[in-house]
Design a protein around this motif. Structure first.
Motif, PDB file in Angstrom:
ATOM      1  N   UNK A  57       6.084 -11.321  -5.119  1.00  0.00           N
ATOM      2  CA  UNK A  57       6.947 -10.820  -6.195  1.00  0.00           C
ATOM      3  C   UNK A  57       6.106 -10.372  -7.387  1.00  0.00           C
ATOM      4  N   UNK A  58       5.140 -11.220  -7.734  1.00  0.00           N
ATOM      5  CA  UNK A  58       4.307 -10.918  -8.893  1.00  0.00           C
ATOM      6  C   UNK A  58       3.619  -9.562  -8.713  1.00  0.00           C
ATOM      7  N   UNK A  59       3.002  -9.374  -7.550  1.00  0.00           N
ATOM      8  CA  UNK A  59       2.224  -8.149  -7.332  1.00  0.00           C
ATOM      9  C   UNK A  59       3.129  -6.917  -7.309  1.00  0.00           C
ATOM     10  N   UNK A  60       4.302  -7.071  -6.676  1.00  0.00           N
ATOM     11  CA  UNK A  60       5.196  -5.920  -6.582  1.00  0.00           C
ATOM     12  C   UNK A  60       5.747  -5.562  -7.967  1.00  0.00           C
ATOM     13  N   UNK A  61       6.167  -6.582  -8.723  1.00  0.00           N
ATOM     14  CA  UNK A  61       6.726  -6.305 -10.048  1.00  0.00           C
ATOM     15  C   UNK A  61       5.666  -5.773 -11.006  1.00  0.00           C
ATOM     16  N   UNK A  62       4.477  -6.343 -10.929  1.00  0.00           N
ATOM     17  CA  UNK A  62       3.383  -5.901 -11.805  1.00  0.00           C
ATOM     18  C   UNK A  62       3.039  -4.440 -11.505  1.00  0.00           C
ATOM     19  N   UNK A  63       3.035  -4.115 -10.228  1.00  0.00           N
ATOM     20  CA  UNK A  63       2.727  -2.739  -9.844  1.00  0.00           C
ATOM     21  C   UNK A  63       3.823  -1.780 -10.315  1.00  0.00           C
ATOM     22  N   UNK A  64       5.070  -2.157 -10.087  1.00  0.00           N
ATOM     23  CA  UNK A  64       6.169  -1.254 -10.455  1.00  0.00           C
ATOM     24  C   UNK A  64       6.306  -1.132 -11.972  1.00  0.00           C
ATOM     25  N   UNK A  65       6.130  -2.250 -12.684  1.00  0.00           N
ATOM     26  CA  UNK A  65       6.348  -2.237 -14.129  1.00  0.00           C
ATOM     27  C   UNK A  65       5.148  -1.661 -14.877  1.00  0.00           C
TER      28      UNK A  65
ATOM     29  N   UNK B 126       0.830  -1.203   0.000  1.00  0.00           N
ATOM     30  CA  UNK B 126       0.000   0.000   0.000  1.00  0.00           C
ATOM     31  C   UNK B 126       0.866   1.255   0.000  1.00  0.00           C
ATOM     32  N   UNK B 127       2.019   1.183   0.696  1.00  0.00           N
ATOM     33  CA  UNK B 127       2.920   2.336   0.718  1.00  0.00           C
ATOM     34  C   UNK B 127       3.420   2.648  -0.694  1.00  0.00           C
ATOM     35  N   UNK B 128       3.733   1.582  -1.439  1.00  0.00           N
ATOM     36  CA  UNK B 128       4.152   1.773  -2.830  1.00  0.00           C
ATOM     37  C   UNK B 128       3.033   2.427  -3.640  1.00  0.00           C
ATOM     38  N   UNK B 129       1.844   1.903  -3.432  1.00  0.00           N
ATOM     39  CA  UNK B 129       0.689   2.334  -4.214  1.00  0.00           C
ATOM     40  C   UNK B 129       0.339   3.799  -3.935  1.00  0.00           C
TER      41      UNK B 129
END
Lengths: 387, 162
Positions: A335-343, A23-26
């Motif tokens: 990993x999937x969620x973090x990479x998908x969000x960042x990419x 959520x912090x990333x988002x």
């Protein structure tokens, strides 16, 4: 004095939410497409909002009876009969709560003594485990499987029962899996529970969002009615999340204890919300049908799109989530969620946030616009294509 | 609901939805959806695909008026012949036959008040059978075809896990 030293051991033992980091990333990506938050994207239908406003204009701003306004409980009783074929006496078997969440908390606290075990199918909504701990109980998480349509099977249940088992939670239609329990599944559960003193807390907040068939409650099974506390509410069916209103239906002996606890913690659920809810129950059946039809189209669209993109995806039968399997990518859910969000700036929730059995899956909520769903799928295909 | 009805509802809501997307949403084949749309276009059930524009957001000056029109229906043709003589004008955006105190509602658009007034006095009132008009200028559009024209404020962003 340091608060850290005097905080309740039970509270300190609760795991912090696994997706805080996420959520912090988002939060720093205002342009991201969020398939993360599980909330209807419609505002509450106007006639319901209007009823709330009217009650304020009339000055109806006092407490209501602890169990909720009799007029509301009467409408809830009619609703349960009309929509689910269930009979509950408004005077003795219904409590109006502050959302389904308070209902779950109350139900656990009136049942659980120190050391009692509570069986919780997993993956499921995040509150059952911590609320069990706070009630003094021991959560017993049972992993459901995609190959069983994420149902709680009698075998899994039987293996989890011990002499200390007090409560079985049935969270169907299930957030995050979209699994449901059909009549035969519930009858099999009834057979296992026969001759035990295990109560059922059935969280049916997504009951109205069941696709391709009618929702069946454990309370519809005669052998389960007397041991079941049904948790339901207005948030999902009528798009009323912010009004914080739910209800419990249960045998009278349970309700008298539920009301006792509710009056100390809450007094009575918000009065304005109760007036709005009466209008929802009286005139809102058509709103439910329209919203369900709309969710159903998006559900099919998203499942089709995810499969088209190459992901294995169970077709959800209820709620408003899909729970695709991402094991084929070789990544963990996190990993999937973090990479998908960042990419690609699309937010989905890792299945692990919903407990054991969630690894290898991600939750995507389709209570968002078709434009966003469409764009999310375009980005997903691009993301998967680059792996 | 039939497939055609479901398609019409989706297209009425957003005509940019592609046959492929509609097929996915309805659980039908893309070929069946495309064929149904072709039939609906051919029999004029689908009359067109038009965008919705809030011209107030642009510099363009647009005046819209709703005109109540009373007429004497004509033998044989009833209201239709006279309606046709009115709706053929380019300025007429919409036109309806009404029950009640007057016969037609005619909605027209023009660049200026004067242009609209001229249309009513020079063109509309002079048509044979038109016996009276009342012109109401539209001051502000709030909602058309289920679409609200104002910017609706949104609730504060929240991060909540549910």
């Amino acid at each position: 004095m340091d608060f850290n030293n005097i905080m309740s051991g039970k509270v300190k033992s609760l795991r912090p939410s696994g997706i805080r980091k996420f959520f912090d990333l988002l939060e720093n990506m205002p342009d991201a497409i969020s398939l993360g938050i599980g909330e209807p994207d419609y505002p509450t239908p106007w006639h319901i909002r209007d009823a709330g406003i009217y009650s304020l204009e009339k000055g109806f701003t006092k407490y209501t009876p602890n169990a909720g306004m009799m007029a509301l409980r009467t409408e809830i009783s009619k609703y349960m009969l009309r929509r689910f074929g269930l009979v509950y006496d408004p005077a003795k078997q219904i409590v109006v709560t502050v959302g389904g969440s308070e209902g779950i908390d109350l139900a656990l606290r009136v049942l659980v003594d120190a050391g009692d075990e509570v069986i919780i199918p997993s993956p499921s909504f995040v509150c059952y485990e911590p609320l069990t701990v706070m009630a003094g109980g021991t959560p017993v998480l049972v992993e459901t499987k995609q190959e069983d349509d994420f149902k709680l099977t009698p075998e899994l249940l039987r293996a989890a029962i011990t002499p200390r088992t007090k409560v079985l939670i049935l969270p169907y239609p299930c957030n995050p899996t979209g699994g449901i329990m059909e009549k035969a599944d519930l009858e099999a559960i009834a057979e296992v529970l026969k001759d035990t003193d295990i109560a059922v807390i059935s969280d049916e907040i997504y009951a109205e969002l069941t696709y391709g068939g009618k929702h069946i409650s454990p309370a519809n099974i005669p052998a389960l009615y007397d041991r079941t506390i049904v948790v339901n509410g207005f948030s999902k069916a009528y798009s009323m999340t912010g009004w914080r209103l739910g209800f419990l239906c249960a045998p009278p002996e349970a309700v008298s204890q539920l009301v006792k606890l509710h009056q100390f913690g809450i007094m009575s659920a918000p009065t304005t919300s109760q007036y709005a809810a009466i209008e929802a129950l009286k005139e809102g059946d058509r709103d439910i049908e329209a919203m369900r039809a709309d969710y159903d189209r998006r559900r099919r669209f998203l499942v089709h799109g995810l499969r088209d993109a190459g992901l294995e995806c169970y077709e959800p039968k209820g709620a408003f989530y899909v729970f695709p399997c991402i094991k084929s990518t070789g990544m963990t859910s996190d990993e999937f969620c973090e990479k998908f969000l960042l990419a690609e700036r699309v937010a989905a929730i890792p299945g692990t946030a919903f407990g054991p059995g969630g690894e290898g899956f991600v939750r995507m909520c389709y209570a968002t616009s078709m434009d966003e769903l469409n764009e999310a799928l375009v980005r997903l295909k691009r993301f998967l294509g680059k792996l | 609901m039939t497939l055609k009805t479901e398609i019409l509802k989706l297209l009425e809501k957003d005509c940019r939805t592609t046959p492929e997307q509609i097929a996915a949403m309805l659980g039908a084949s893309e070929a069946a959806v495309s064929a149904a749309i072709a039939e609906l276009e051919a029999d004029k059930t689908i009359l067109g695909y038009k965008g919705m524009v809030d011209w107030d957001k642009t510099g363009e000056e647009i005046v819209t008026a709703l005109i109540e029109v009373k007429v004497t229906p004509q033998r044989g043709d009833g209201f239709d012949r006279i309606a046709e003589r009115i709706y053929q004008f380019e300025e007429v955006e919409s036109m309806y036959l009404m029950s009640g105190a007057y016969d037609f509602t005619v909605i027209i658009t023009g660049r200026t008040l004067k242009e609209v007034a001229n249309f009513v006095s020079a063109r509309l009132s002079t048509i044979d059978g038109v016996i009276g008009t009342a012109t109401h200028f539209i001051l502000r559009k709030y909602k058309e075809k289920h679409t609200v024209f104002e910017n609706i404020p949104v609730q504060e962003e929240r991060m909540i896990f549910c």
